[in-house]
Design a protein around this motif. Structure first.
Motif, PDB file in Angstrom:
ATOM      1  N   UNK A  88      16.275   4.271  63.694  1.00 25.26           N
ATOM      2  CA  UNK A  88      17.606   4.606  63.185  1.00 25.26           C
ATOM      3  C   UNK A  88      18.608   3.512  63.496  1.00 25.26           C
ATOM      4  N   UNK A  89      18.558   2.970  64.709  1.00 25.00           N
ATOM      5  CA  UNK A  89      19.451   1.869  65.069  1.00 25.00           C
ATOM      6  C   UNK A  89      19.194   0.647  64.190  1.00 25.00           C
ATOM      7  N   UNK A  90      17.926   0.319  63.961  1.00 23.56           N
ATOM      8  CA  UNK A  90      17.601  -0.829  63.099  1.00 23.56           C
ATOM      9  C   UNK A  90      18.184  -0.652  61.708  1.00 23.56           C
ATOM     10  N   UNK A  91      17.996   0.554  61.161  1.00 25.14           N
ATOM     11  CA  UNK A  91      18.539   0.835  59.828  1.00 25.14           C
ATOM     12  C   UNK A  91      20.058   0.707  59.814  1.00 25.14           C
ATOM     13  N   UNK A  92      20.721   1.289  60.818  1.00 26.51           N
ATOM     14  CA  UNK A  92      22.182   1.258  60.859  1.00 26.51           C
ATOM     15  C   UNK A  92      22.721  -0.171  60.978  1.00 26.51           C
TER      16      UNK A  92
ATOM     17  N   UNK B 241      11.428  -1.326  60.747  1.00 21.46           N
ATOM     18  CA  UNK B 241      11.740  -0.025  60.163  1.00 21.46           C
ATOM     19  C   UNK B 241      10.501   0.610  59.538  1.00 21.46           C
ATOM     20  N   UNK B 242      10.514   1.934  59.472  1.00 23.70           N
ATOM     21  CA  UNK B 242       9.466   2.649  58.754  1.00 23.70           C
ATOM     22  C   UNK B 242       9.748   2.561  57.251  1.00 23.70           C
ATOM     23  N   UNK B 243       8.810   3.033  56.455  1.00 21.17           N
ATOM     24  CA  UNK B 243       8.953   2.933  54.996  1.00 21.17           C
ATOM     25  C   UNK B 243      10.140   3.738  54.484  1.00 21.17           C
ATOM     26  N   UNK B 244      10.424   4.863  55.125  1.00 15.07           N
ATOM     27  CA  UNK B 244      11.549   5.696  54.661  1.00 15.07           C
ATOM     28  C   UNK B 244      12.872   4.958  54.811  1.00 15.07           C
ATOM     29  N   UNK B 245      13.125   4.393  55.988  1.00 17.30           N
ATOM     30  CA  UNK B 245      14.378   3.678  56.203  1.00 17.30           C
ATOM     31  C   UNK B 245      14.432   2.380  55.412  1.00 17.30           C
TER      32      UNK B 245
END
Length: 199
Positions: free
Chosen positions: A69-73, A122-126
């Motif tokens: 989540x932090x990576x995505x943000x 990140x995972x595929x979703x993010x």
């Protein structure tokens, strides 16, 4: 068993995202806005479910989801600073980069002390969310960014609140509790931005 459940939730999410596409070779850039919006909406549902169950209740699930989540943000925040149209979009992007970079650094130390490995990508979703954000331009970028941030921060609050009372890992639980007020501030800003982009 824990890894099996994580894999099952992840697979369900990927199937939901794949079902939104119109072919096996779709890319976010080549897709239409409705397809990208459907993928983002599916991601929000999968994320909330994962945060409320596995992530909030297991150390590995919490660390993985919080770190990703932090990576995505951070990535979304950087994009908002560079590509956002409104001053509010750029300002929220700057806040996200600053706060989530600091959170990632703190959590990395705590997680390693607890014997956990931090994900490095990140995972595929993010990554799908980032791809859909990258495919949006101009005012549409601001709208997609705002909608994604509302969903992402609702998910993050569910995750951190759920783990905050974990007695088995008090230091990480305390960190999770400390994150909630910041995440609520981000959510309020994202909702205000979403309301402004809908007008």
């Amino acid at each position: 068993m824990k890894r099996y459940l994580i894999a099952t939730v992840g697979a369900a999410g990927l199937l939901g995202l794949a079902a939104c596409g119109d072919g096996a070779n779709d890319t976010a850039v080549g897709q239409t806005e409705p397809v990208n919006a459907a993928q983002d909406a599916t991601s929000a549902v999968v994320g909330q479910t994962s945060a409320a169950t596995l992530g909030a209740n297991t150390l590995e699930g919490y660390v993985d989801n919080a770190a990703i989540g932090d990576m995505y943000e951070i990535e979304a925040g950087r994009m908002a600073q560079e590509r956002g149209v409104s001053a509010e979009t750029k300002a929220l992007g700057e806040m996200l980069v600053s706060d989530h970079t600091a959170a990632a650094e703190r959590m990395t130390g705590l997680a390693r002390a607890a014997g956990e490995t931090i994900p490095t990508e990140m995972d595929e979703r993010r990554q799908g969310l980032i791809d859909n954000l990258r495919a949006a331009d101009g005012a549409e970028f601001d709208r997609v960014f705002a909608e994604q941030q509302v969903a992402a921060h609702q998910e993050a609050i569910t995750l951190h609140e759920g783990f905050a009372d974990n007695a088995d890992h008090p230091e990480l639980a305390a960190f999770a509790g400390e994150m909630v007020p910041k995440l609520r501030t981000h959510l309020e800003r994202a909702r205000a931005l979403e309301a402004a982009t809908d007008q």
